[in-house]
Design an enzyme around this catalytic site. Structure first.
Site, PDB file in Angstrom:
ATOM      1  N   CYS A 200       3.443   3.226 -13.653  1.00 48.33           N
ATOM      2  CA  CYS A 200       4.140   1.994 -13.984  1.00 48.33           C
ATOM      3  C   CYS A 200       3.791   1.600 -15.414  1.00 48.33           C
ATOM      4  O   CYS A 200       2.773   2.022 -15.962  1.00 48.33           O
ATOM      5  CB  CYS A 200       3.715   0.873 -13.060  1.00 48.33           C
ATOM      6  SG  CYS A 200       3.932   1.286 -11.335  1.00 48.33           S
TER       7      CYS A 200
ATOM      8  N   TYR B  84       8.855  10.572  -2.476  1.00 53.80           N
ATOM      9  CA  TYR B  84       7.624   9.776  -2.630  1.00 53.80           C
ATOM     10  C   TYR B  84       7.130   9.325  -1.264  1.00 53.80           C
ATOM     11  O   TYR B  84       7.838   8.593  -0.558  1.00 53.80           O
ATOM     12  CB  TYR B  84       7.963   8.581  -3.519  1.00 53.80           C
ATOM     13  CG  TYR B  84       6.840   7.658  -3.924  1.00 53.80           C
ATOM     14  CD1 TYR B  84       5.585   8.132  -4.278  1.00 53.80           C
ATOM     15  CD2 TYR B  84       7.063   6.290  -3.991  1.00 53.80           C
ATOM     16  CE1 TYR B  84       4.579   7.268  -4.696  1.00 53.80           C
ATOM     17  CE2 TYR B  84       6.071   5.407  -4.412  1.00 53.80           C
ATOM     18  CZ  TYR B  84       4.831   5.908  -4.757  1.00 53.80           C
ATOM     19  OH  TYR B  84       3.846   5.042  -5.172  1.00 53.80           O
TER      20      TYR B  84
ATOM     21  N   HIS C   4       0.839   5.899  -1.732  1.00 56.32           N
ATOM     22  CA  HIS C   4       0.504   4.533  -2.135  1.00 56.32           C
ATOM     23  C   HIS C   4       0.930   3.458  -1.134  1.00 56.32           C
ATOM     24  O   HIS C   4       0.936   2.273  -1.485  1.00 56.32           O
ATOM     25  CB  HIS C   4       1.123   4.201  -3.515  1.00 56.32           C
ATOM     26  CG  HIS C   4       0.549   5.016  -4.622  1.00 56.32           C
ATOM     27  ND1 HIS C   4       1.325   5.692  -5.531  1.00 56.32           N
ATOM     28  CD2 HIS C   4      -0.725   5.281  -4.968  1.00 56.32           C
ATOM     29  CE1 HIS C   4       0.549   6.335  -6.392  1.00 56.32           C
ATOM     30  NE2 HIS C   4      -0.707   6.105  -6.064  1.00 56.32           N
TER      31      HIS C   4
ATOM     32  N   ASP D 274      -6.437   4.939  -5.555  1.00 59.28           N
ATOM     33  CA  ASP D 274      -5.988   6.053  -6.396  1.00 59.28           C
ATOM     34  C   ASP D 274      -6.505   5.841  -7.825  1.00 59.28           C
ATOM     35  O   ASP D 274      -7.285   6.642  -8.334  1.00 59.28           O
ATOM     36  CB  ASP D 274      -4.452   6.112  -6.349  1.00 59.28           C
ATOM     37  CG  ASP D 274      -3.881   7.292  -7.110  1.00 59.28           C
ATOM     38  OD1 ASP D 274      -4.635   8.217  -7.418  1.00 59.28           O
ATOM     39  OD2 ASP D 274      -2.662   7.288  -7.388  1.00 59.28           O
TER      40      ASP D 274
END
Ligand code: ADP
Ligand code: SF4
Length: 693
Positions: free
Chosen positions: A30, A169, A172, A264
Site C-alpha cells: 500500500c 489474493y 492478510h 507480516d
C-alpha cells in the site's frame, strides 16, 4: 563489479508464461496514493523498476464496488475506465525491463463500502471487520458466481492494462478467497463450507478462472497466508500445509507470508530479518512452482542463503524496496555499502493508515518521485560555489550534509558531541530500537565518500563561531529536548510538584543513562513509541512500572505503524500495568495524584519517580541568537540561515531526514510557488485524470 557470491540472485526465473530477469520481487504494498493519485503511483513504481526489481507489484486492487475500501486508497479496477491508471504504471515498469504484477482483491467483510454504499459480502453473516456499525451478509450461490465473474473480468482488465502477473489474493485476512478458508468467517453448510476441501473450493475455482481467463499470457500468482496466529478460528500452519498440498501446482507462483498485516510487516522492535521462515519454509518442499516470501531482507548474504537453502526462489520485499528502490542495482554493481537499509519503523505503513502518500524514514524521496520530481539516487548539481555550514549531526544535519555534498557543495558539519547521529544514536540504545542506527550509518557511509564534506566532532557552535566560520549558507539542525514540566496534550500548564523535582525524569534522562529506581510511573502523553520503550527499559532495570495515559488506549498512534498489538503483548509479558483515561494532577514526595479524565475522581498512587513523555522543545537558541544578529550577516558573508528538523518543530525521525533532504534540494533553487508540489486534479473527463498539470 558484482561479487560472484551474489550471481544466484541475478539468474532469470520462469514464472508461468513470463520470465523474471532476476530474483528480486517487489511484493504488493500500500502507498496511500493508489487510484486517487495514479501519476504519483506510477512514478513511484517506475523508480523500483529502474532500481532493478524484476517484478514490481501494485497494492491490493479492488475488483468491484461491493469491495470498496474507502477511505483507504488502493488500486481499483471496477470497470474499463480504471484501466488507464494501471496501464500508466505498466508502461513505466516495462520501460525498465521489469514485470508488472496486479494484486486483485475483493475484501468482503474487511471492505467498508463507505463510498459505494453496497451491502458488504461475506461467506456467512458477520460484523464488518473494522468496527463500522454494519454487518456483512452471507453470500448466496449467485453471489459466489458473481464474485467469480468480477474477479475474472478484473483479471482480463489487468491483462489489458499490461500486467504480466495477476495475483489471486488469500492473505492478510483481507480477501474473500481467504475468508472462505477461515472457520471463524465461514460457517456455511453448502459445498463452500465445513470440510477443508469445501472451504478451499472457492480459492481453487478463482485460481482456475484466472488461469483460464489470462493464463496464456500472464502468470497467475497466489498470495497465501500460512498462519494467522489466532488458533483454530484462523488459518493455522498445519491446515495451511494441507492447503498448499491441495493447490500445489495450480498457481504459477506462490507468494507466502503471515496474516494479518501486523504479523507480516512486523516492526524491527519485535522481529528480526527473515523472521517468517519457520512459517513458510515448507512451501518449497510441497510445490515445484517458484516461491517468493518476505522478511525485511536487506542483506545480500541472507538473500543468497534463502535461495541456497531452498527456502525461497525469489526475494520478496516491500519495505526494503521502499527504503532503497535501487537495492538490486546496488548489489548487481557491487555497491553493497550503498544499500540504504530499512530500519523497520513502519512509517511507510502509516501513510496507508492515515490515507496520505507514502513516506519513508530512510528514503526521503519515497512518495515524492512525481510530485516533487525527487529521485532516490540523483540530485541536481549545485547552482553556485557557495559553502554551507551545517550545525548538528542528527538525522536532519547528516542528511542535509550528505545531499548537499552530493550536489557538489563544499560542506562543513559541526557537531557538539563526539558521537554523530543525534537522536537516532541515542534512541537506538533503547530496547528494540538498535536498527534505527541505520539512519546514521548509511549517511555516515555516504559522507565518508564525499571529499567535499568535512565533519567536525566535539564542536559546539555559538553565534559568533557561526559568523566567523565564513560559510554563505548556514543550516541549523540542533535538535530538541523533552519537556520536564508536564506541559503537553493533557496539561496546558506545568504539573503541580514537577518543578525542580529530581524524581521527575524525561526520555533524555533515560537515554543519558540516568534511570529511576523503585516504583515508577511512565506517563504517556505522546501516544507513539517512546513511553512503551521507556517502560520496557525500566522493567529490564528492575523497576515496578505503571503506564499511565489520559488517552483511552495506550499508544494510539502505534496502530498506524502496526506496533500496537506487539506493544500490548510485550507490556503484558513484562508485567507493566496499564492505567488509561487518567491524567496526572500533582506529584509530591512519594505520592502521585491522578484524575480520571471522565468522572474527575481523584486517586493517589505510591510512586518513587515519574517518567514523563509529554512534549519537546526545540534547541533553537543558536538560531534565535543568529536572528538577533541578522544585521551582522552580510559583513560575515552569510547569505541565509535556516533552522530545520527537530530544532524547527520536533517530530518523527522521518520528518528530520525529510527536512534535511529538502533543504539540500532547495538550496539556491527558484522558489516553487505557494504549493511546493504537483497535484492531481479531477476533471469531467476521466482521461484527464492522467494529464499532468
Ligand atoms: P534532528 O532530529 O533534527 O536531526 P537531533 O536532536 O537528532 O535533531 O540532532 C541534533 C544534533 O545537534 C545533536 O547531535 C546535538 O548534539 C547537535 N547540536 C545541538 N546544538 C549544537 C550546537 N550549538 N553546535 C553543534 N552541534 C549542536
Ligand atoms: Fe523501512 Fe521505516 Fe522506510 Fe518503512 S519507513 S521502508 S519501515 S525505513
Amino acid at each position: 563489479m558484482r561479487d560472484p557470491r551474489y550471481d544466484i540472485l541475478f539468474t532469470p526465473l520462469k514464472i508461468g508464461p513470463v520470465i523474471a530477469k532476476n530474483r528480486f520481487f517487489q511484493v504488493p504494498h500500500c502507498n496511500g496514493m493508489g487510484h486517487a493519485m495514479p501519476l504519483a503511483h506510477a512514478a513511484m513504481r517506475e523508480v523500483k523498476a529502474e532500481g532493478g526489481w524484476a517484478v514490481v507489484s501494485t497494492e491490493e486492487c479492488e475488483i468491484h464496488p461491493s469491495g470498496d475500501l474507502t477511505p483507504y486508497v488502493e488500486a481499483r479496477l471496477w470497470d474499463d475506465r480504471d484501466i488507464p491508471a494501471l496501464a500508466l504504471m505498466c508502461d513505466k515498469v516495462h520501460a525498465h525491463g521489469a514485470l508488472a504484477a496486479l494484486e486483485l482483491s475483493h475484501n468482503g467483510p474487511t471492505a467498508s463500502n463507505l463510498y459505494s454504499r453496497e451491502v458488504l459480502l461475506a461467506p456467512s453473516h458477520q460484523p464488518s471487520k473494522y468496527g463500522y456499525p454494519s454487518q456483512a451478509r452471507a453470500m448466496t450461490r449467485h453471489d459466489i458466481r458473481e464474485y467469480r465473474r468480477w474477479h475474472r473480468e478484473a483479471a482480463i482488465r489487468g491483462q489489458r492494462a499490461g500486467m504480466d502477473i495477476i495475483y489471486v489474493y488469500a492473505a492478510h485476512d483481507l480477501s474473500l478467497a481467504m475468508h472462505f478458508l477461515q472457520r471463524r468467517r465461514n460457517q456455511r453448510s453448502d459445498e463452500y463450507g465445513g470440510s477443508l476441501e469445501n472451504r478451499v473450493r472457492l480459492l481453487r475455482e478463482v485460481l482456475e478462472d484466472t488461469k483460464d481467463a489470462v493464463g496464456d499470457r500472464c502468470a497467475v500468482a497466489l498470495r497465501f497466508a500460512t498462519e494467522e496466529l489466532l488458533g483454530p478460528g484462523g488459518v493455522e500452519l498445519a491446515e495451511a500445509k494441507d492447503i498448499v498440498a491441495m493447490l500445489a501446482e495450480l498457481p504459477d507462483l506462490w507468494d507466502v507470508n503471515l496474516a494479518a498485516w501486523y504479523n507480516d510487516s512486523v516492526p524491527s522492535r519485535f522481529a528480526a530479518e527473515g523472521a517468517q521462515e519457520p512459517f513458510i519454509d515448507f512451501v518449497k518442499k510441497t510445490t515445484s512452482k517458484p516461491v517468493v516470501g518476505v522478511g525485511r531482507f536487506t542483506s545480500p548474504d541472507t538473500m543468497v542463503a534463502q535461495l541456497k537453502r531452498g527456502v525461497l526462489d525469489m526475494i520478496g520485499a516491500a519495505r526494503p524496496s521502499i527504503a532503497d528502490p535501487f537495492l538490486p542495482r546496488k548489489i548487481e554493481e557491487g555497491r553493497i555499502d550503498d544499500i540504504r537499509e530499512c530500519i523497520g519503523c513502519n512509517i511507510c505503513v502509516s501513510g496507508d493508515m492515515t490515507i496520505s502518500p507514502i513516506r519513508c524514514t530512510q528514503n526521503p524521496s519515497m512518495g515524492e518521485e512525481w510530485r516533487k520530481g525527487w529521485h532516490p539516487e540523483r540530485i541536481a548539481p549545485k547552482r553556485s560555489a557557495s559553502r554551507v555550514l551545517v550545525v548538528g549531526g542528527g538525522p536532519a544535519g547528516l542528511e542535509a550534509a550528505r545531499a548537499l555534498g552530493q550536489r557538489g557543495h563544499e560542506v562543513s558539519l559541526a557537531e557538539a558531541r563526539r558521537e554523530l547521529g543525534g537522536r537516532v544514536t541515542r534512541e537506538a540504545r533503547m530496547p528494540g530500537l538498535a536498527e534505527w542506527a541505520r539512519v546514521r550509518d548509511w549517511r555516515m557511509g555516504q559522507l565518508d565518500k564525499l571529499s567535499n564534506v568535512a565533519i567536525y566532532r566535539d564542536s559546539p557552535m555559538n553565534a559568533q563561531d557561526v559568523l566567523d566560520f565564513g560559510a554563505e549558507h548556514v543550516v541549523l539542525a540542533t535538535g530538541c529536548h523533552w519537556r520536564r514540566d508536564g506541559y503537553g496534550r493533557s496539561n496546558g500548564a506545568a504539573i503541580d510538584g514537577f518543578a525542580d523535582n529530581p524524581r521527575v525524569f524525561t526520555p533524555d534522562d533515560l537515554m543519558d543513562d540516568r534511570l529511576p529506581e523503585g516504583r515508577v510511573v511512565v506517563f504517556d502523553d505522546d501516544g507513539f513509541y517512546y513511553a512503551s520503550v521507556a517502560a520496557e527499559l525500566l522493567r529490564q532495570h528492575g523497576c515496578d512500572v505503571t503506564y499511565v495515559t489520559a488517552d483511552d488506549s495506550i499508544a494510539p498512534w502505534s496502530q498506524h505503524t502496526l506496533d500496537y498489538r506487539h506493544i500490548r503483548k510485550r507490556m503484558a509479558e513484562l508485567g507493566i500495568e496499564p492505567l488509561v483515561s487518567h491524567n496526572i494532577t500533582a506529584f509530591h514526595r512519594s505520592t502521585l495524584q491522578l484524575e480520571n479524565v471522565w468522572d474527575h475522581q481523584l486517586r493517589e498512587l505510591p510512586c518513587d519517580a515519574v517518567v514523563i513523555v509529554t512534549a519537546r522543545l526545540p534547541d533553537d537558541a543558536l538560531y534565535q541568537d543568529l536572528l538577533l544578529r541578522e544585521a551582522e550577516w552580510a559583513d560575515a558573508g552569510v547569505r541565509s540561515v535556516h533552522c530545520i528538523g527537530d530544532a524547527e518543530a520536533p517530530g518523527l525521525i522521518a520528518h528530520a531526514v525529510y527536512a534535511g533532504h529538502r533543504y539540500a534540494r532547495e538550496l539556491e533553487e527558484p522558489a516553487s510557488g505557494e504549493v511546493a508540489f504537483k497535484r492531481h486534479f479531477h476533471t469531467e473527463e476521466a482521461g484527464d485524470l492522467l494529464r499532468e498539470r
